[in-house]
Design a protein around this motif. Structure first.
Motif, mmCIF file in Angstrom:
data_model
loop_
_atom_site.group_PDB
_atom_site.id
_atom_site.type_symbol
_atom_site.label_atom_id
_atom_site.label_comp_id
_atom_site.label_asym_id
_atom_site.label_seq_id
_atom_site.Cartn_x
_atom_site.Cartn_y
_atom_site.Cartn_z
ATOM 1 N N LEU A 277 -11.581 -14.468 5.291
ATOM 2 C CA LEU A 277 -10.690 -13.527 5.980
ATOM 3 C C LEU A 277 -9.276 -13.607 5.421
ATOM 4 C CD1 LEU A 277 -11.743 -13.888 9.740
ATOM 5 C CD2 LEU A 277 -12.106 -11.925 8.239
ATOM 6 N N GLY A 278 -8.812 -14.841 5.162
ATOM 7 C CA GLY A 278 -7.470 -14.981 4.603
ATOM 8 C C GLY A 278 -7.345 -14.335 3.242
ATOM 9 N N LEU A 279 -8.357 -14.531 2.387
ATOM 10 C CA LEU A 279 -8.322 -13.922 1.058
ATOM 11 C C LEU A 279 -8.456 -12.399 1.160
ATOM 12 C CD1 LEU A 279 -8.151 -14.310 -1.963
ATOM 13 C CD2 LEU A 279 -10.636 -14.685 -2.015
ATOM 14 N N THR A 280 -9.251 -11.930 2.123
ATOM 15 C CA THR A 280 -9.366 -10.484 2.340
ATOM 16 C C THR A 280 -8.016 -9.873 2.673
ATOM 17 O OG1 THR A 280 -11.642 -10.701 3.145
ATOM 18 C CG2 THR A 280 -10.464 -8.698 3.735
ATOM 19 N N ALA A 281 -7.258 -10.544 3.543
ATOM 20 C CA ALA A 281 -5.939 -10.037 3.924
ATOM 21 C C ALA A 281 -5.021 -9.936 2.716
ATOM 22 C CB ALA A 281 -5.325 -10.947 4.991
ATOM 23 N N VAL A 282 -5.083 -10.942 1.846
ATOM 24 C CA VAL A 282 -4.241 -10.927 0.641
ATOM 25 C C VAL A 282 -4.640 -9.781 -0.282
ATOM 26 C CG1 VAL A 282 -3.614 -12.206 -1.437
ATOM 27 C CG2 VAL A 282 -3.765 -13.397 0.756
ATOM 28 N N LEU A 283 -5.946 -9.604 -0.497
ATOM 29 C CA LEU A 283 -6.421 -8.548 -1.388
ATOM 30 C C LEU A 283 -6.114 -7.159 -0.836
ATOM 31 C CD1 LEU A 283 -9.905 -9.981 -2.479
ATOM 32 C CD2 LEU A 283 -7.777 -9.932 -3.794
ATOM 33 N N VAL A 284 -6.311 -6.978 0.464
ATOM 34 C CA VAL A 284 -6.038 -5.670 1.074
ATOM 35 C C VAL A 284 -4.548 -5.353 1.010
ATOM 36 C CG1 VAL A 284 -6.056 -4.372 3.247
ATOM 37 C CG2 VAL A 284 -8.064 -5.685 2.563
ATOM 38 N N ALA A 285 -3.716 -6.378 1.233
ATOM 39 C CA ALA A 285 -2.273 -6.162 1.124
ATOM 40 C C ALA A 285 -1.893 -5.753 -0.297
ATOM 41 C CB ALA A 285 -1.518 -7.425 1.535
ATOM 42 N N GLY A 286 -2.533 -6.374 -1.286
ATOM 43 C CA GLY A 286 -2.255 -6.015 -2.677
ATOM 44 C C GLY A 286 -2.681 -4.586 -2.994
ATOM 45 N N VAL A 287 -3.867 -4.201 -2.520
ATOM 46 C CA VAL A 287 -4.351 -2.829 -2.747
ATOM 47 C C VAL A 287 -3.444 -1.824 -2.051
ATOM 48 C CG1 VAL A 287 -6.234 -1.232 -2.216
ATOM 49 C CG2 VAL A 287 -6.741 -3.488 -3.151
ATOM 50 N N ALA A 288 -3.018 -2.144 -0.824
ATOM 51 C CA ALA A 288 -2.128 -1.238 -0.094
ATOM 52 C C ALA A 288 -0.790 -1.084 -0.804
ATOM 53 C CB ALA A 288 -1.915 -1.757 1.332
ATOM 54 N N ALA A 289 -0.268 -2.193 -1.347
ATOM 55 C CA ALA A 289 1.001 -2.113 -2.081
ATOM 56 C C ALA A 289 0.846 -1.280 -3.344
ATOM 57 C CB ALA A 289 1.487 -3.523 -2.421
ATOM 58 N N LEU A 290 -0.270 -1.460 -4.040
ATOM 59 C CA LEU A 290 -0.528 -0.676 -5.251
ATOM 60 C C LEU A 290 -0.669 0.806 -4.917
ATOM 61 C CD1 LEU A 290 -1.079 -0.819 -8.315
ATOM 62 C CD2 LEU A 290 -3.515 -1.056 -7.759
ATOM 63 N N ALA A 291 -1.377 1.097 -3.822
ATOM 64 C CA ALA A 291 -1.542 2.490 -3.406
ATOM 65 C C ALA A 291 -0.197 3.105 -3.033
ATOM 66 C CB ALA A 291 -2.505 2.566 -2.217
ATOM 67 N N ASN A 292 0.640 2.326 -2.351
ATOM 68 C CA ASN A 292 1.951 2.833 -1.962
ATOM 69 C C ASN A 292 2.817 3.132 -3.186
ATOM 70 O OD1 ASN A 292 4.089 3.271 0.168
ATOM 71 N ND2 ASN A 292 5.054 1.608 -0.959
ATOM 72 N N ALA A 293 2.681 2.308 -4.224
ATOM 73 C CA ALA A 293 3.463 2.533 -5.444
ATOM 74 C C ALA A 293 3.099 3.843 -6.113
ATOM 75 C CB ALA A 293 3.262 1.366 -6.403
ATOM 76 N N TYR A 294 1.836 4.259 -5.961
ATOM 77 C CA TYR A 294 1.382 5.511 -6.569
ATOM 78 C C TYR A 294 1.261 6.636 -5.538
ATOM 79 C CZ TYR A 294 0.456 3.051 -10.926
ATOM 80 O OH TYR A 294 0.590 2.331 -12.094
ATOM 81 N N ALA A 295 1.880 6.434 -4.356
ATOM 82 C CA ALA A 295 1.923 7.457 -3.287
ATOM 83 C C ALA A 295 0.532 7.867 -2.823
ATOM 84 C CB ALA A 295 2.714 8.677 -3.758
ATOM 85 N N VAL A 296 -0.408 6.918 -2.819
ATOM 86 C CA VAL A 296 -1.740 7.179 -2.287
ATOM 87 C C VAL A 296 -1.756 6.732 -0.826
ATOM 88 C CG1 VAL A 296 -4.191 6.618 -2.455
ATOM 89 C CG2 VAL A 296 -2.820 6.864 -4.530
ATOM 90 N N PRO A 297 -2.036 7.640 0.113
ATOM 91 C CA PRO A 297 -1.961 7.268 1.533
ATOM 92 C C PRO A 297 -3.109 6.361 1.945
ATOM 93 C CG PRO A 297 -2.804 9.507 1.297
ATOM 94 C CD PRO A 297 -2.406 9.056 -0.081
ATOM 95 N N MET A 298 -2.785 5.291 2.663
ATOM 96 C CA MET A 298 -3.798 4.398 3.220
ATOM 97 C C MET A 298 -3.360 4.005 4.625
ATOM 98 S SD MET A 298 -5.080 1.910 0.106
ATOM 99 C CE MET A 298 -6.706 1.701 0.824
ATOM 100 N N ASP A 299 -4.346 3.833 5.497
ATOM 101 C CA ASP A 299 -4.049 3.450 6.873
ATOM 102 C C ASP A 299 -5.176 2.546 7.369
ATOM 103 O OD1 ASP A 299 -2.470 3.696 9.367
ATOM 104 O OD2 ASP A 299 -4.269 4.676 10.121
#
Length: 379
Positions: A319-341
């Motif tokens: 679960l801890g590693l999942t949180a880190v990976l999801v946060a990374g994907v969300a940050a990457l998506a935000n950098a390219y203006a891809v909406p995630m929720d």
């Protein structure tokens, strides 16, 4: 510190594959769900970020996506009958053809856009709460429009450029963030500019109504009282309740549900198989230690509890590693203006899913303890 946790910490390399498998399973489900829910949020950002406390839709509406169309303009005076109502404005939107003026070497682009009409003055119920003062002032200029930063390349324009909407010249005066569109780009313009362009409809029917109340803490009570006043002619929602309903409607869509369901099945399969095999291998590698415990009088039941606790700790680490990976994907998506929720209605079930996968993997691995015979220590 328990024996199971000590084992996981000091021999983490043996259990790393199981932790990664769980994290990948969680990432697969959350990333796909987050993308689709972000897509839904991109359609409703103008409402979710509105200063309005209440939304009014047609009476049979189940959400913003599942409503029966427009409603009579005459219900606006009915809403003002409630003493708590401070302002009511229709959310005007329209469609227009948008085309750029190509510069040297640039490709001419033309696309249909969704026009959102707002009133650019302080306190307006139609002005998104995250629009800055410079954006508001830019919209006050005649023929000025505002675009999300992510659609500039798609439409072939830049800040300060001119473009055409329905054949008339407009000026891109400002950009905003947080309003990406997976399909038709959003273009914001003032009501006055929309009238000049001939793209605002002010007939006897209106779309969703944005309602601001004097005391936001009483929004739920005001909703109930407005619905009583309407007598079934409309349906009032708090902004938060409508947002939840919108998410529910998106999840009910057949295609989205199938794709998310497929991701869940694949994630469970990956998680259980890899985690189970990894735990079995790690336990087998430590089989002499478990045999020593049996020789010291530790019962088989106690050893099984150690394995189950170990699998639970693996699940928590996953679960801890999942949180880190999801946060990374969300940050990457935000950098390219891809909406995630990531609504909690999805996050919480995924958390339980990963823990259940870890526990099941532990159960499937218990059989390996039969090889922990004390007599083997004498060989």
């Amino acid at each position: 510190m328990s024996l199971a946790l000590s084992t996981l910490i000091f021999e983490w390399r043996r259990y790393l594959a199981a932790v990664i498998a769980l994290a990948v399973a969680g990432l697969l489900v959350l990333a796909m769900s987050g993308m689709f829910m972000g897509m839904a949020k991109s359609f409703t950002n103008t409402i979710d970020r509105s200063p309005a406390h209440i939304m009014v839709l047609p009476p049979q509406s189940e959400s913003l996506f599942a409503n029966s169309g427009g409603q009579p303009r005459r219900i606006i005076p009915m809403l003002y009958q409630h003493p708590e109502v401070a302002e009511v404005m229709p959310m005007n939107g329209s469609w227009a053809n948008f085309s750029n003026f190509p510069k040297d070497g640039q490709t001419a682009k033309s696309d249909g856009v969704q026009v959102i009409v707002i009133d650019p003055f302080e306190g307006s119920v139609t002005l998104p709460s995250d629009f800055s003062e410079p954006v508001m002032q830019a919209l006050q200029e005649p023929y000025a429009v505002v675009l999300d930063r992510s659609v500039l390349g798609k439409l072939g324009v830049g800040l300060g450029d001119k473009a055409k909407m329905n054949g008339q010249t407009v000026n891109i005066r400002a950009t905003v963030d947080g309003y990406p569109s997976m399909f038709n780009s959003m273009v914001f313009t003032s009501r006055q500019t929309a009238r000049l362009l001939g793209i605002v409809y002010e007939g006897p029917r209106v779309g969703p109504l944005l309602v601001k109340v004097k005391d936001p803490t009483r929004a739920k009570q005001v909703v109930a009282e407005l619905n009583a006043i309407g007598g079934g002619q409309f349906k009032a929602w708090t902004r938060e309740d409508l947002s939840v309903a919108n998410q529910g409607t998106m999840m009910k869509e057949g295609g989205i549900s199938i794709m998310i369901g497929f991701a869940v099945v694949v994630g469970i399969f990956i998680g259980i198989v890899i985690t189970w095999q990894t735990l079995q291998g790690a336990i087998l590698a430590n089989i002499k230690e478990f045999a020593s415990l049996r020789a010291l009088g530790v019962s088989m039941g106690r050893l099984r509890l150690i394995i189950m606790e170990l699998s639970l700790w693996v699940g928590i680490a996953g679960l801890g590693l999942t949180a880190v990976l999801v946060a990374g994907v969300a940050a990457l998506a935000n950098a390219y203006a891809v909406p995630m929720d990531f609504p909690m209605s999805i996050v919480i079930p995924v958390v339980f899913m990963l823990l259940i996968i870890a526990i099941l993997s532990g159960l499937f691995s218990l059989g390996i303890l039969k090889k922990s015979q004390p007599a083997d220590l004498l060989r």
